[in-house]
Design a protein around this motif. Structure first.
Motif, PDB file in Angstrom:
ATOM      1  N   CYS A 318       5.425 -11.116   8.120  1.00  0.00           N
ATOM      2  CA  CYS A 318       5.337  -9.928   7.275  1.00  0.00           C
ATOM      3  C   CYS A 318       5.165 -10.359   5.823  1.00  0.00           C
ATOM      4  CB  CYS A 318       6.577  -9.043   7.432  1.00  0.00           C
ATOM      5  SG  CYS A 318       8.129  -9.878   7.038  1.00  0.00           S
ATOM      6  N   THR A 319       4.593  -9.463   5.020  1.00  0.00           N
ATOM      7  CA  THR A 319       4.402  -9.762   3.604  1.00  0.00           C
ATOM      8  C   THR A 319       4.179  -8.469   2.835  1.00  0.00           C
ATOM      9  OG1 THR A 319       3.137 -11.111   2.033  1.00  0.00           O
ATOM     10  CG2 THR A 319       1.891 -10.029   3.769  1.00  0.00           C
ATOM     11  N   TYR A 320       4.414  -8.554   1.520  1.00  0.00           N
ATOM     12  CA  TYR A 320       4.091  -7.466   0.604  1.00  0.00           C
ATOM     13  C   TYR A 320       2.722  -7.717  -0.015  1.00  0.00           C
ATOM     14  CZ  TYR A 320       8.916  -5.614   0.411  1.00  0.00           C
ATOM     15  OH  TYR A 320      10.118  -5.053   0.701  1.00  0.00           O
ATOM     16  N   SER A 321       2.067  -6.651  -0.436  1.00  0.00           N
ATOM     17  CA  SER A 321       0.878  -6.817  -1.273  1.00  0.00           C
ATOM     18  C   SER A 321       1.303  -7.260  -2.671  1.00  0.00           C
ATOM     19  CB  SER A 321       0.087  -5.512  -1.329  1.00  0.00           C
ATOM     20  OG  SER A 321       0.882  -4.491  -1.918  1.00  0.00           O
ATOM     21  N   ARG A 322       0.334  -7.688  -3.481  1.00  0.00           N
ATOM     22  CA  ARG A 322       0.667  -8.225  -4.811  1.00  0.00           C
ATOM     23  C   ARG A 322       1.302  -7.178  -5.710  1.00  0.00           C
ATOM     24  NH1 ARG A 322       0.833 -13.797  -4.967  1.00  0.00           N
ATOM     25  NH2 ARG A 322      -0.730 -14.561  -3.510  1.00  0.00           N
ATOM     26  N   ASP A 323       0.941  -5.920  -5.542  1.00  0.00           N
ATOM     27  CA  ASP A 323       1.550  -4.868  -6.363  1.00  0.00           C
ATOM     28  C   ASP A 323       2.788  -4.279  -5.709  1.00  0.00           C
ATOM     29  OD1 ASP A 323       0.352  -3.589  -4.270  1.00  0.00           O
ATOM     30  OD2 ASP A 323      -0.925  -2.282  -5.489  1.00  0.00           O
ATOM     31  N   GLY A 324       3.112  -4.708  -4.466  1.00  0.00           N
ATOM     32  CA  GLY A 324       4.321  -4.250  -3.803  1.00  0.00           C
ATOM     33  C   GLY A 324       4.223  -2.877  -3.180  1.00  0.00           C
ATOM     34  N   LYS A 325       3.022  -2.279  -3.152  1.00  0.00           N
ATOM     35  CA  LYS A 325       2.892  -0.933  -2.610  1.00  0.00           C
ATOM     36  C   LYS A 325       2.622  -0.920  -1.111  1.00  0.00           C
ATOM     37  CE  LYS A 325       1.223   1.045  -6.962  1.00  0.00           C
ATOM     38  NZ  LYS A 325       0.125   1.762  -7.628  1.00  0.00           N
ATOM     39  N   LEU A 326       2.134  -2.036  -0.562  1.00  0.00           N
ATOM     40  CA  LEU A 326       1.808  -2.101   0.854  1.00  0.00           C
ATOM     41  C   LEU A 326       2.680  -3.133   1.552  1.00  0.00           C
ATOM     42  CD1 LEU A 326      -2.102  -2.051   0.700  1.00  0.00           C
ATOM     43  CD2 LEU A 326      -0.564  -0.108   1.060  1.00  0.00           C
ATOM     44  N   ILE A 327       2.931  -2.884   2.843  1.00  0.00           N
ATOM     45  CA  ILE A 327       3.679  -3.815   3.693  1.00  0.00           C
ATOM     46  C   ILE A 327       2.805  -4.151   4.890  1.00  0.00           C
ATOM     47  CG2 ILE A 327       5.622  -4.000   5.286  1.00  0.00           C
ATOM     48  CD1 ILE A 327       7.306  -2.477   3.293  1.00  0.00           C
ATOM     49  N   ALA A 328       2.556  -5.433   5.104  1.00  0.00           N
ATOM     50  CA  ALA A 328       1.697  -5.874   6.203  1.00  0.00           C
ATOM     51  C   ALA A 328       2.509  -6.694   7.180  1.00  0.00           C
ATOM     52  CB  ALA A 328       0.528  -6.703   5.671  1.00  0.00           C
ATOM     53  N   ALA A 329       2.176  -6.544   8.471  1.00  0.00           N
ATOM     54  CA  ALA A 329       2.860  -7.289   9.539  1.00  0.00           C
ATOM     55  C   ALA A 329       1.832  -7.731  10.568  1.00  0.00           C
ATOM     56  CB  ALA A 329       3.939  -6.431  10.195  1.00  0.00           C
ATOM     57  N   GLY A 330       1.941  -8.999  10.987  1.00  0.00           N
ATOM     58  CA  GLY A 330       1.129  -9.509  12.084  1.00  0.00           C
ATOM     59  C   GLY A 330       1.957  -9.518  13.349  1.00  0.00           C
ATOM     60  N   CYS A 331       1.383  -8.991  14.444  1.00  0.00           N
ATOM     61  CA  CYS A 331       2.157  -8.757  15.664  1.00  0.00           C
ATOM     62  C   CYS A 331       1.682  -9.657  16.797  1.00  0.00           C
ATOM     63  CB  CYS A 331       2.049  -7.291  16.075  1.00  0.00           C
ATOM     64  SG  CYS A 331       2.606  -6.157  14.779  1.00  0.00           S
ATOM     65  N   GLN A 332       2.511  -9.683  17.851  1.00  0.00           N
ATOM     66  CA  GLN A 332       2.253 -10.565  18.985  1.00  0.00           C
ATOM     67  C   GLN A 332       1.061 -10.128  19.823  1.00  0.00           C
ATOM     68  OE1 GLN A 332       5.812 -11.083  21.279  1.00  0.00           O
ATOM     69  NE2 GLN A 332       6.064 -13.213  20.691  1.00  0.00           N
ATOM     70  N   ASP A 333       0.677  -8.863  19.741  1.00  0.00           N
ATOM     71  CA  ASP A 333      -0.468  -8.392  20.511  1.00  0.00           C
ATOM     72  C   ASP A 333      -1.786  -8.636  19.779  1.00  0.00           C
ATOM     73  OD1 ASP A 333      -0.056  -6.612  18.502  1.00  0.00           O
ATOM     74  OD2 ASP A 333      -0.351  -4.809  19.725  1.00  0.00           O
ATOM     75  N   TRP A 339       1.419  -0.678   6.282  1.00  0.00           N
ATOM     76  CA  TRP A 339       2.014   0.607   5.933  1.00  0.00           C
ATOM     77  C   TRP A 339       2.071   0.770   4.423  1.00  0.00           C
ATOM     78  CZ3 TRP A 339       4.047  -2.772   9.483  1.00  0.00           C
ATOM     79  CH2 TRP A 339       4.176  -2.335  10.802  1.00  0.00           C
ATOM     80  N   ASP A 340       2.107   2.025   4.018  1.00  0.00           N
ATOM     81  CA  ASP A 340       2.509   2.336   2.645  1.00  0.00           C
ATOM     82  C   ASP A 340       4.018   2.127   2.563  1.00  0.00           C
ATOM     83  OD1 ASP A 340       3.317   3.580   0.242  1.00  0.00           O
ATOM     84  OD2 ASP A 340       1.508   4.795   0.238  1.00  0.00           O
ATOM     85  N   ARG A 341       4.486   1.485   1.496  1.00  0.00           N
ATOM     86  CA  ARG A 341       5.906   1.137   1.397  1.00  0.00           C
ATOM     87  C   ARG A 341       6.801   2.368   1.446  1.00  0.00           C
ATOM     88  NH1 ARG A 341       8.796   1.081  -3.215  1.00  0.00           N
ATOM     89  NH2 ARG A 341      10.831   0.052  -3.167  1.00  0.00           N
ATOM     90  N   ASN A 342       6.314   3.492   0.966  1.00  0.00           N
ATOM     91  CA  ASN A 342       7.134   4.698   0.914  1.00  0.00           C
ATOM     92  C   ASN A 342       6.960   5.589   2.143  1.00  0.00           C
ATOM     93  OD1 ASN A 342       8.095   4.017  -1.694  1.00  0.00           O
ATOM     94  ND2 ASN A 342       6.197   4.814  -2.593  1.00  0.00           N
ATOM     95  N   LEU A 343       6.010   5.257   3.039  1.00  0.00           N
ATOM     96  CA  LEU A 343       5.770   6.057   4.237  1.00  0.00           C
ATOM     97  C   LEU A 343       5.858   5.132   5.445  1.00  0.00           C
ATOM     98  CD1 LEU A 343       2.718   8.140   2.984  1.00  0.00           C
ATOM     99  CD2 LEU A 343       5.106   8.862   3.054  1.00  0.00           C
ATOM    100  N   SER A 344       6.951   5.216   6.168  1.00  0.00           N
ATOM    101  CA  SER A 344       7.220   4.250   7.233  1.00  0.00           C
ATOM    102  C   SER A 344       6.831   4.746   8.618  1.00  0.00           C
ATOM    103  CB  SER A 344       8.709   3.884   7.239  1.00  0.00           C
ATOM    104  OG  SER A 344       9.494   5.040   7.493  1.00  0.00           O
ATOM    105  N   VAL A 345       6.256   5.931   8.723  1.00  0.00           N
ATOM    106  CA  VAL A 345       5.985   6.485  10.051  1.00  0.00           C
ATOM    107  C   VAL A 345       4.641   5.993  10.579  1.00  0.00           C
ATOM    108  CG1 VAL A 345       5.740   8.585  11.416  1.00  0.00           C
ATOM    109  CG2 VAL A 345       7.393   8.504   9.537  1.00  0.00           C
TER     110      VAL A 345
END
Length: 634
Positions: A318-333, A339-345
């Motif tokens: 997992c990692t943040y974008s440089r501005d901290g607004k996005l959250i990225a995750a690499g998965c096993q599949d 995601w948007d950091r403020n919208l987790s759905v």
């Protein structure tokens, strides 16, 4: 006047009541200016006379050698020119104030009218304008070629241990490096405090018997995030002391959003690039959680990656974008979900087939401009993505073998290169650090690090140095003495500290325990006071008893036996009593006890009945009177 005299005698000085003297500043300045002009003219006249004397000598020598060419005429002409020059100089210098200018400076002013600054030293041959232009062209070419900026001319090797270095962290200032490995150890390295011995100043095991997965300093550099193989991430300060430990969730709750923390092994974590108290972790429980440093009892928010069918998938990095607004995750599949950091759905960007399904995506990192995402897959590939068009990768590099679930990739500080490491099996070659051009994605450079896998790589933007963690327990630092700053350059210039040799004993000493300082009693300054204290001490003032002579007395045994066993043996040998009849042995003391009661009898004197003992003859008669059937029964 008499009053002034009295005042003068009292105060020590006179002149009371006189008018103060006034000064005309303009007149003073005018007088100073005239004096300076007169002095300057006087100095110039003396120098002109000296110059005229030297000129006349030069004219005479030249006239003697060139008389056929009209020497007297030329000499007269020169004299007239000198006189005219001197008159013009005197006219121009008539306004000069202060000391005269030295002749060296006047000569340089004639040669270089545009020269600014102190005079050049004698014998200096400076570079011409053409040379400067050539150097600028070479520098421009180096700037255009990013390979020339790779700091790989020098290296140092830090020995972390014997097992894989699986985590690297460098604080924002570049002063301290922290390494973690499969041996559960976390080691702290201070570049400014190390010498050429290259020893870590602290080593600890913050997570006991769990492998270290990730280490990262916060943006302020005052705390370190430690992600290990257990379910609870830890935060340490710069010196390794515990600051916070995340809470563990309830593993019996089905919905992971309702638990307060992770319930399975962690896979990765990182700090927020803008908010210093926030960090993120991902786990095998299928969640990505953000945490606040000030509230360790519960996570801040939960992100749950899902497959195309809506099933739970495991995030491996997992990692943040440089501005901290996005959250990225690499998965096993094989998917990458953002995601948007403020919208987790719901995810904002989603790539279904980023890497091969079932392979662990080991690293995600954003470029410094925030436009490109690089992913290092477990399918031996390195890909770059434009998240605005996230369906197809921009570039793909293959045949990059990896055997570790935390193999890194990172961008160069100028954003023109992308770096990753390759893995090798034991005794099958060397692990390499591979550099790709970001635009063309060609393999432009590679460094053979060691005969083991390259797991971690880190290119610090301030130091311009590359840190590498390997599979055989080494942490290497690559640097360039010209292009790099501080970091490893600080410790390589320090010589090793000389070890203090143990002092050898020149002769054999007999050391008694109480002769050593730690056992020796404190010595009193006054012996008289100590003697008085010893007199009051009953143990120290007790007179030793003389040796026993004879059979012994007062419970003390004679010289033939001083131990308890010898005392008992002696008494047994001297005891002549016959204890074969126990009745007689008991009644032997009955007469003495009844006549001289001392211990028990006085306490029961009022209530104790008088003991009546039957004789043996009476007992025999009673036994004879018993009936025959009782005797037979007996």
């Amino acid at each position: 006047m008499s009053g002034d005299g009295d005042m003068a005698s009292v105060m020590g000085f006179s002149g009371f009541g006189k008018k103060a003297r006034t000064f005309d500043l303009d007149a003073i300045f005018e007088q100073t200016r005239r004096t300076a002009i007169e002095r300057s003219q006087h100095i110039l006249e003396e120098r002109q006379k000296e110059d005229e004397g030297q000129g006349s000598l030069a004219v005479k020598t030249s006239g003697s050698t060139h008389r056929d060419k009209g020497g007297p005429a030329t000499s007269r002409k020169q004299e007239s020119d000198n006189s005219s020059d001197s008159s013009s100089d005197s006219d121009s210098d008539s306004e000069l104030i202060g000391p005269s200018v030295p002749p060296q400076l006047t000569a340089q002013e004639d040669d270089d009218d545009e020269l600014v600054g102190p005079p050049l030293p004698p014998g200096y041959t400076g570079s011409t304008a053409e040379d400067d232009d050539e150097e600028e062209d070479v520098q421009d070419e180096d700037d255009d070629n990013p390979v020339k900026k790779i700091p790989d001319t020098h290296e140092i090797t830090l020995q972390h241990g014997t097992k894989t270095v699986s985590a690297l962290g460098l604080d924002p200032s570049g002063a301290r490096l922290v390494t973690g490995g499969y041996d559960y150890d976390v080691r702290f390295w201070d570049f400014a405090g190390m010498d050429q011995a290259l020893q870590a100043f602290r080593s600890l095991q913050p997570c006991e018997c769990h492998q270290i997965k990730s280490l990262q300093y916060s943006i302020t550099g005052d705390v370190i995030l430690v992600v290990s193989g257990n379910a609870q991430a830890k935060v340490l300060d710069r010196d390794g002391f515990n600051v916070m430990e995340c809470v563990k969730g309830d593993q019996y709750i089905v919905d992971m959003a309702n638990t307060k923390g992770h319930t399975a092994m962690l896979n990765g974590g990182c700090w927020h690039p803008k908010i210093k108290e926030e960090f993120m972790t991902c786990s095998n429980d299928g969640t990505v959680r953000t945490w606040d440093l000030n509230s360790e009892k519960k996570h801040k928010s939960v992100f749950k990656p899902r497959s195309l069918q809506g099933k739970k998938v495991t995030p491996t990095c997992c990692t943040y974008s440089r501005d901290g607004k996005l959250i990225a995750a690499g998965c096993q599949d094989g998917t990458i979900q953002i995601w948007d950091r403020n919208l987790s759905v719901h995810t904002k960007f989603h790539c279904r087939q980023a890497h091969a399904p079932g392979s662990d995506t080991s690293c995600l990192t954003f470029s410094y401009d925030g436009m490109t995402l690089a992913s290092r897959g477990g399918d031996d590939t390195l890909k770059t993505w434009d998240i605005r068009s996230f369906k197809k990768p921009l570039n793909v590099a293959t045949q990059l073998t990896t055997y570790f679930p935390m193999t890194d990739c990172c961008f160069s500080p100028d954003d023109k290169l992308l770096v990753t490491g390759t893995s090798v099996k034991k005794d099958e070659g060397n692990g390499k650090l591979v550099f790709f051009d970001r635009a063309s994605f060609q393999r432009v450079y590679e460094i053979e690090v060691t005969n083991a896998s390259v797991v971690r790589c880190l290119w610090h933007p301030k130091l311009n140095q590359i840190m590498v963690g390997t599979g055989n327990g080494l942490a290497k630092v690559y640097y360039d003495p010209v292009r790099s700053h501080r970091g490893a350059k600080l410790c390589v210039v320090k010589s090793k500290r000389k070890e203090k040799q143990a002092e050898t004993l020149t002769q054999d000493y007999i050391i008694t325990p109480h002769a050593l300082p730690m056992f020796r009693e404190a010595r009193q300054r006054s012996t008289r006071k100590q003697l008085e204290k010893d007199r009051l001490d009953p143990k120290k003032s007790h007179k030793p008893e003389p040796p026993v002579s004879g059979p012994g007395r007062g419970g003390r045994v004679a010289a033939h036996g001083g131990t308890l066993s010898s005392f008992i043996v002696k008494n047994i040998a001297l005891d002549k009593t016959d204890d074969s009849n126990p009745r007689e042995a008991i009644l032997r003391h009955a007469k003495d006890a009844s006549e001289n009661p001392y211990w028990v009898a006085p306490a029961y004197k009022q209530t104790q009945p008088v003991p009546v003992f039957a004789d043996e003859s009476e007992e025999d008669e009673e036994a004879d009177k018993e009936p025959e059937w009782k005797k037979r029964k007996i």
